[in-house]
Motif scaffolding. Structure first.
Motif, mmCIF file in Angstrom:
data_model
loop_
_atom_site.group_PDB
_atom_site.id
_atom_site.type_symbol
_atom_site.label_atom_id
_atom_site.label_comp_id
_atom_site.label_asym_id
_atom_site.label_seq_id
_atom_site.Cartn_x
_atom_site.Cartn_y
_atom_site.Cartn_z
ATOM 1 N N ARG A 37 0.809 -1.213 0.000
ATOM 2 C CA ARG A 37 0.000 0.000 0.000
ATOM 3 C C ARG A 37 0.847 1.269 0.000
ATOM 4 O O ARG A 37 0.552 2.207 -0.779
ATOM 5 C CB ARG A 37 -0.956 0.001 1.189
ATOM 6 C CG ARG A 37 -1.991 1.113 1.118
ATOM 7 C CD ARG A 37 -2.960 1.032 2.303
ATOM 8 N NE ARG A 37 -4.054 1.958 2.137
ATOM 9 C CZ ARG A 37 -4.017 3.243 2.480
ATOM 10 N NH1 ARG A 37 -2.910 3.748 2.988
ATOM 11 N NH2 ARG A 37 -5.066 4.016 2.310
ATOM 12 N N PRO A 38 1.880 1.396 0.824
ATOM 13 C CA PRO A 38 2.668 2.643 0.786
ATOM 14 C C PRO A 38 3.287 2.910 -0.585
ATOM 15 O O PRO A 38 3.385 4.072 -1.011
ATOM 16 C CB PRO A 38 3.748 2.402 1.847
ATOM 17 C CG PRO A 38 3.171 1.378 2.759
ATOM 18 C CD PRO A 38 2.349 0.490 1.884
ATOM 19 N N VAL A 39 3.690 1.866 -1.286
ATOM 20 C CA VAL A 39 4.262 2.018 -2.628
ATOM 21 C C VAL A 39 3.215 2.570 -3.586
ATOM 22 O O VAL A 39 3.484 3.483 -4.381
ATOM 23 C CB VAL A 39 4.794 0.660 -3.136
ATOM 24 C CG1 VAL A 39 5.258 0.767 -4.583
ATOM 25 C CG2 VAL A 39 5.912 0.157 -2.240
ATOM 26 N N VAL A 40 2.009 2.028 -3.520
ATOM 27 C CA VAL A 40 0.932 2.460 -4.405
ATOM 28 C C VAL A 40 0.523 3.896 -4.112
ATOM 29 O O VAL A 40 0.369 4.720 -5.021
ATOM 30 C CB VAL A 40 -0.273 1.507 -4.286
ATOM 31 C CG1 VAL A 40 -1.461 2.030 -5.095
ATOM 32 C CG2 VAL A 40 0.105 0.100 -4.745
ATOM 33 N N VAL A 41 0.346 4.214 -2.843
ATOM 34 C CA VAL A 41 -0.091 5.559 -2.460
ATOM 35 C C VAL A 41 0.937 6.608 -2.894
ATOM 36 O O VAL A 41 0.578 7.656 -3.437
ATOM 37 C CB VAL A 41 -0.347 5.632 -0.947
ATOM 38 C CG1 VAL A 41 -0.545 7.081 -0.508
ATOM 39 C CG2 VAL A 41 -1.562 4.800 -0.572
ATOM 40 N N GLU A 42 2.208 6.332 -2.666
ATOM 41 C CA GLU A 42 3.239 7.285 -3.063
ATOM 42 C C GLU A 42 3.226 7.514 -4.571
ATOM 43 O O GLU A 42 3.329 8.646 -5.047
ATOM 44 C CB GLU A 42 4.616 6.803 -2.626
ATOM 45 C CG GLU A 42 5.729 7.756 -3.035
ATOM 46 C CD GLU A 42 7.111 7.274 -2.650
ATOM 47 O OE1 GLU A 42 8.073 8.032 -2.850
ATOM 48 O OE2 GLU A 42 7.242 6.131 -2.162
ATOM 49 N N GLN A 43 3.077 6.445 -5.337
ATOM 50 C CA GLN A 43 3.081 6.595 -6.796
ATOM 51 C C GLN A 43 1.813 7.289 -7.289
ATOM 52 O O GLN A 43 1.851 8.041 -8.267
ATOM 53 C CB GLN A 43 3.252 5.237 -7.465
ATOM 54 C CG GLN A 43 3.630 5.320 -8.930
ATOM 55 C CD GLN A 43 4.969 6.017 -9.150
ATOM 56 O OE1 GLN A 43 5.835 5.998 -8.270
ATOM 57 N NE2 GLN A 43 5.151 6.633 -10.299
ATOM 58 N N MET A 44 0.676 7.042 -6.631
ATOM 59 C CA MET A 44 -0.545 7.775 -6.975
ATOM 60 C C MET A 44 -0.307 9.274 -6.867
ATOM 61 O O MET A 44 -0.706 10.053 -7.744
ATOM 62 C CB MET A 44 -1.683 7.388 -6.028
ATOM 63 C CG MET A 44 -2.393 6.099 -6.333
ATOM 64 S SD MET A 44 -3.800 5.877 -5.210
ATOM 65 C CE MET A 44 -4.937 7.106 -5.840
ATOM 66 N N GLN A 45 0.334 9.682 -5.792
ATOM 67 C CA GLN A 45 0.586 11.100 -5.583
ATOM 68 C C GLN A 45 1.562 11.640 -6.623
ATOM 69 O O GLN A 45 1.358 12.729 -7.175
ATOM 70 C CB GLN A 45 1.126 11.311 -4.169
ATOM 71 C CG GLN A 45 0.090 10.994 -3.092
ATOM 72 C CD GLN A 45 0.675 10.996 -1.696
ATOM 73 O OE1 GLN A 45 1.871 10.769 -1.504
ATOM 74 N NE2 GLN A 45 -0.166 11.253 -0.708
ATOM 75 N N ARG A 46 2.589 10.884 -6.925
ATOM 76 C CA ARG A 46 3.567 11.325 -7.918
ATOM 77 C C ARG A 46 2.934 11.483 -9.304
ATOM 78 O O ARG A 46 3.274 12.405 -10.049
ATOM 79 C CB ARG A 46 4.724 10.326 -8.002
ATOM 80 C CG ARG A 46 5.683 10.371 -6.831
ATOM 81 C CD ARG A 46 6.808 9.359 -7.028
ATOM 82 N NE ARG A 46 7.786 9.438 -5.960
ATOM 83 C CZ ARG A 46 8.830 10.253 -5.951
ATOM 84 N NH1 ARG A 46 9.033 11.065 -6.974
ATOM 85 N NH2 ARG A 46 9.671 10.273 -4.944
ATOM 86 N N MET A 47 2.025 10.575 -9.624
ATOM 87 C CA MET A 47 1.434 10.589 -10.969
ATOM 88 C C MET A 47 0.118 11.354 -11.027
ATOM 89 O O MET A 47 -0.543 11.379 -12.068
ATOM 90 C CB MET A 47 1.243 9.149 -11.464
ATOM 91 C CG MET A 47 2.530 8.346 -11.508
ATOM 92 S SD MET A 47 2.366 6.745 -12.336
ATOM 93 C CE MET A 47 2.755 7.225 -14.024
ATOM 94 N N ARG A 48 -0.262 11.960 -9.900
ATOM 95 C CA ARG A 48 -1.494 12.759 -9.836
ATOM 96 C C ARG A 48 -2.732 11.954 -10.230
ATOM 97 O O ARG A 48 -3.594 12.428 -10.983
ATOM 98 C CB ARG A 48 -1.370 14.009 -10.704
ATOM 99 C CG ARG A 48 -0.313 14.989 -10.228
ATOM 100 C CD ARG A 48 -0.429 16.301 -10.973
ATOM 101 N NE ARG A 48 0.466 17.306 -10.430
ATOM 102 C CZ ARG A 48 0.349 18.609 -10.689
ATOM 103 N NH1 ARG A 48 -0.608 19.051 -11.466
ATOM 104 N NH2 ARG A 48 1.204 19.470 -10.158
ATOM 105 N N ILE A 49 -2.828 10.747 -9.773
ATOM 106 C CA ILE A 49 -3.966 9.878 -10.074
ATOM 107 C C ILE A 49 -5.090 10.180 -9.088
ATOM 108 O O ILE A 49 -4.917 10.000 -7.877
ATOM 109 C CB ILE A 49 -3.571 8.398 -9.964
ATOM 110 C CG1 ILE A 49 -2.386 8.080 -10.894
ATOM 111 C CG2 ILE A 49 -4.761 7.503 -10.272
ATOM 112 C CD1 ILE A 49 -1.743 6.733 -10.623
ATOM 113 N N PRO A 50 -6.262 10.608 -9.557
ATOM 114 C CA PRO A 50 -7.355 10.881 -8.612
ATOM 115 C C PRO A 50 -7.781 9.651 -7.827
ATOM 116 O O PRO A 50 -8.005 9.717 -6.624
ATOM 117 C CB PRO A 50 -8.480 11.388 -9.521
ATOM 118 C CG PRO A 50 -7.792 11.910 -10.741
ATOM 119 C CD PRO A 50 -6.599 11.010 -10.932
#
Length: 377
Positions: A37-50
């Motif tokens: 989960r931390p990996v996914v959340v960090e990448q969501m923020q980096r890629m601006r995924i809503p």
């Protein structure tokens, strides 16, 4: 839908990401979620995924499925694991499966000439097999110009024949079988071919031959006039309408647009399907293991051809990206990947409500690879 492979993460933080409170299922045991989960959340923020939905299942019985972020940036409605999403080019794997089943049934042969089915169209002496493997050399209709024109008529209904007509005067890119190019025209033609052979619409063929046998009840192929998604669903977003926008600084980032209602008929048999994460998890396993094909046909499906990306190779409606066997897909507002890790059978599905990241990277492809690296094999 537009491309297959994009791996560079974006660098900007915008969206606050939280677990969707509706329909979210937490991991059992918790260690899988704690790891990934931390990996996914960090990448969501980096890629601006809503918002996104992720599902991971390991062969030892661990599983994690969760909805993160928002399905609607205006209402801030949280993502829901039951949300329906457009899955873009994952549709190719459905269309290919129908063609391979028809070959098993003796209704066609994979080495038949496409010209038999498309008289008057320059098929470049290509075969059905070469269309499946994207080695036909037939020009791609989804050029940047075509994709940008969608913004001028997002509700236009395209018939497969009209899509094919847009490249009727385009010369082949290379002699059939001598190179590889991700031309969506191949799969529009394959969908039309399946309809010619059977006398049935492609949507019905996929429903009867793929969705029903695997009980993928959340999947559908919409009618060409239908731009709606079944409830519940996530809205889909895109940074501007320019599919060819530059990522080089100091280019400003276009506004985030809601493109949910773009009619998917422009993707046809190459990318129009809608599914849920649960059904994509079923499909990730079935596609890689050949549940709907006999062993001989599955072996042909997994005959690989190198692509322009050294990390990837393409079969007959299936791709291997760094050991993740399945397919990914990009269409207006959505980007998805469903795959089975070749080394151990771990199933990884990522559905995002963003077409591409600020740097044009492919959100679901990037996150799927990051998950694969994070989950022990």
């Amino acid at each position: 839908m537009r491309t297959l492979f994009g791996f560079q993460p974006a660098l900007l933080l915008v969206f606050a990401v939280g677990a969707g409170s509706i329909g979210t299922v937490h991991a059992s045991p918790a260690s899988l979620a704690d790891t990934v989960r931390p990996v996914v959340v960090e990448q969501m923020q980096r890629m601006r995924i809503p918002g996104l939905i992720v599902s991971v299942q390991t062969p030892d019985g661990q599983s994690w499925i969760e909805a993160l972020g928002v399905a609607d940036t205006v209402t801030q409605t949280p993502m829901n694991v039951a949300d329906h999403m457009r899955v873009g080019s994952i549709t190719k794997s459905f269309t290919a499966t129908v063609i391979l089943q028809l070959a098993q049934d003796g209704r066609l042969a994979l080495d038949d000439q496409l010209a038999t089915y498309f008289p008057g169209f320059d098929t470049n002496n290509a075969t059905i097999r070469q269309a499946l493997q994207l080695t036909s050399g037939i020009a791609d209709y989804t050029t940047v110009g075509f994709l940008n024109a969608l913004a001028e008529g997002p509700q236009r209904v395209w018939s497969p024949g009209e899509l094919l007509a847009t490249v009727a005067d385009q010369p082949p890119m290379f002699p059939a079988g001598t190179s590889w190019y991700y031309s969506n025209t191949n799969y529009v033609m394959l969908g039309m071919l399946a309809e010619q052979v059977t006398g049935q619409p492609l949507g019905r063929l996929i429903a009867d031959r793929v969705f029903a046998p695997l009980q993928m009840t959340g999947c559908s192929m919409p009618a060409i006039s239908d731009a709606d998604l079944p409830e519940p669903f996530s809205r889909g977003y895109q940074f501007g309408t320019d599919w060819g926008r530059t990522t080089a600084p100091p280019a400003p980032l276009p506004p985030l647009l809601d493109v949910t209602d773009t009619n998917p008929s422009w993707a046809a048999g190459a990318g129009a399907a809608i599914c849920t994460v649960a059904d994509m998890t079923i499909w990730a396993n079935a596609l890689a293991t050949g549940q709907l094909l006999d062993p001989s046909m599955q072996a042909q499906r997994l005959s690989w051809y190198p692509t322009q990306d050294p990390k990837a190779k393409y079969g007959l409606g299936v791709v291997d990206i760094n050991g993740l066997v399945g397919h990914n897909g990009e269409i207006s507002g959505y980007m998805s990947q469903a795959a089975r890790r070749e080394s151990d059978g771990t199933l990884i599905v990522v559905l995002t409500n963003l077409t591409s990241a600020p740097d044009n990277g492919e959100p679901a492809t990037v996150i799927s690879e990051m998950i694969s690296r994070a989950v022990p094999g």
